[in-house]
Write a protein that holds these residues in place. Structure first.
Motif: not given
Length: 205
Positions: A126-134, A146-152, A155-160, A178-184
């Motif tokens: 996560l960019i920023g805190a996992s718990y925020e108060t506003i 951000l999302a990084t994969d050992n093979y791909d 893959i940050s652009n695939n985050i939903n 949520k994110v999924q790599d090419t090997q599911r």
């Protein structure tokens, strides 16, 4: 009969037959030729399993095989191995093992199947805190992740991002990334947004 045949050693041998009668007359010598041959092919046995699952990106070390021949004995050092495994690329590969003995008998080819797979899920940061108060009615600005994969790789652009934040209503909201790599292989991470009433300070003079 002169019989020098040694059935333990490959080679060509001659057996001679001679005889004479009581008057001393000798027959013409008769010869039999005996060829001791090796026509039995050697056998190859794999060391380890014939079907292997191997993690992509890690070095593959083959356990090889052993070869035994009825005449030559252990001929494992003569095995010809054709290993095409590329452990950097997901896929199914075959390794073949062949050997021949000194008599030219070829073994039956033995095959090992290596499945190079990716079973490691991507990592979400996560960019920023996992718990925020506003405060209620304030603007919530999504910072993303951000999302990084050992093979791909990246893959940050695939985050939903699943979920919404209603800053007009006090409460806690959860956003699921949520994110999924090419090997599911899947990963998810949660950010909690706490929408609260304004905190008022009282000053006394």
């Amino acid at each position: 009969v002169n019989n020098p045949v040694n059935t333990e050693i490959v080679g060509t041998y001659t057996i001679t037959y001679n005889v004479s009668d009581s008057a001393g007359n000798q027959a013409s010598e008769v010869i039999r030729t005996v060829h001791i041959v090796d026509t039995t092919p050697p056998e190859i046995s794999l060391i380890g399993e014939s079907n292997i699952q191997h993690q992509v990106g890690t070095t593959y070390v083959d356990l090889s095989a052993i070869a035994q021949d009825n005449y030559d004995g252990d001929i494992s050092n003569n095995i010809i191995v054709n290993n095409q495994v590329n452990s950097a690329v997901v896929g199914t590969y075959t390794i073949t093992y062949n050997v021949s003995d000194n008599a030219g008998n070829n073994s039956s080819e033995v095959v090992r199947t290596v499945n190079v797979v990716d079973t490691i899920p991507p990592v979400i940061t996560l960019i920023g805190a996992s718990y925020e108060t506003i405060e209620v009615f304030a603007n919530y600005e999504e910072q993303g992740a951000l999302a990084t994969d050992n093979y791909d790789g990246d893959i940050s652009n695939n985050i939903n991002i699943v979920g919404t934040v209603d800053t007009s209503i006090v409460g806690e909201y959860q956003l699921t990334y949520k994110v999924q790599d090419t090997q599911r292989n899947s990963s998810e991470k949660i950010r909690t947004i706490n929408v609260r009433l304004p905190v008022r300070s009282l000053f006394y003079s």
